[in-house]
Design a protein around this motif. Sequence first.
Motif, PDB file in Angstrom:
ATOM      1  N   VAL A   8       0.853  -1.185   0.000  1.00  0.00           N
ATOM      2  CA  VAL A   8       0.000   0.000   0.000  1.00  0.00           C
ATOM      3  C   VAL A   8       0.891   1.238   0.000  1.00  0.00           C
ATOM      4  N   MET A  10       0.510   5.370   0.134  1.00  0.00           N
ATOM      5  CA  MET A  10      -0.474   6.433   0.362  1.00  0.00           C
ATOM      6  C   MET A  10       0.211   7.792   0.477  1.00  0.00           C
ATOM      7  N   HIS A  43      -2.443   0.509  -4.613  1.00  0.00           N
ATOM      8  CA  HIS A  43      -2.303  -0.836  -4.066  1.00  0.00           C
ATOM      9  C   HIS A  43      -1.592  -1.666  -5.118  1.00  0.00           C
ATOM     10  N   ILE A  44      -0.482  -2.272  -4.738  1.00  0.00           N
ATOM     11  CA  ILE A  44       0.361  -2.978  -5.696  1.00  0.00           C
ATOM     12  C   ILE A  44       0.541  -4.416  -5.222  1.00  0.00           C
ATOM     13  N   VAL A  60      11.505  -6.451  -1.540  1.00  0.00           N
ATOM     14  CA  VAL A  60      10.285  -5.655  -1.717  1.00  0.00           C
ATOM     15  C   VAL A  60      10.506  -4.255  -1.159  1.00  0.00           C
ATOM     16  N   ARG A  77       3.593   0.582   3.121  1.00  0.00           N
ATOM     17  CA  ARG A  77       3.700  -0.570   4.024  1.00  0.00           C
ATOM     18  C   ARG A  77       3.336  -1.794   3.192  1.00  0.00           C
TER      19      ARG A  77
END
Lengths: 83, 83
Positions: A8, A10, A43-44, A60, A77
């Motif tokens: 996520v 943001m 969102h990935i 990651v 996150r």
Amino acid sequence: MIFKASIVVMPLEALLDPQGKAVTGSMKNIGLPEIQNVRIGRHITLTVDAENAEQADAKVNEACSKLLANPIMEYYRFTIEKA
Amino acid sequence: MIFKASIVVMPLEALLDPQGKAVTGSMKNIGLPEIQNVRIGRHITLTVDAENAEQADAKVNEACSKLLANPIMEYYRFTIEKA
């Protein structure tokens, strides 16, 4: 071993989110004035090939900080699980 | 009562995701060829004023289907909690 990551990204809380603000305004027009404080990020999902969960986590994290998120304007996150 | 919703909108699995495909290609260039199958959607947070959780759920569902997601190309899921 293949791991799946769910990330996520943001906009930072301290920053305005013009896209979210525009959508908040549109909620009124579609009859949903009860909806407020819309904030929009990304969102990935991805898969990563790594020897163990720690290594997958590190890869990651590197992908997020180098390519997926802009740390000046965004926070991220993620969670990782075995695919 | 104020509820917080966390919404994920992703491209349908059956559809190509050109943005994700481009990012997958870029992973190679930054030294992370282990990362594959990148798919990029939206993560949306908002607050909703409703009498109870069921009503909040219905309002968020309406917002998603009318404004936040395009059901032809995307699916969505969300969670709701008391703010």
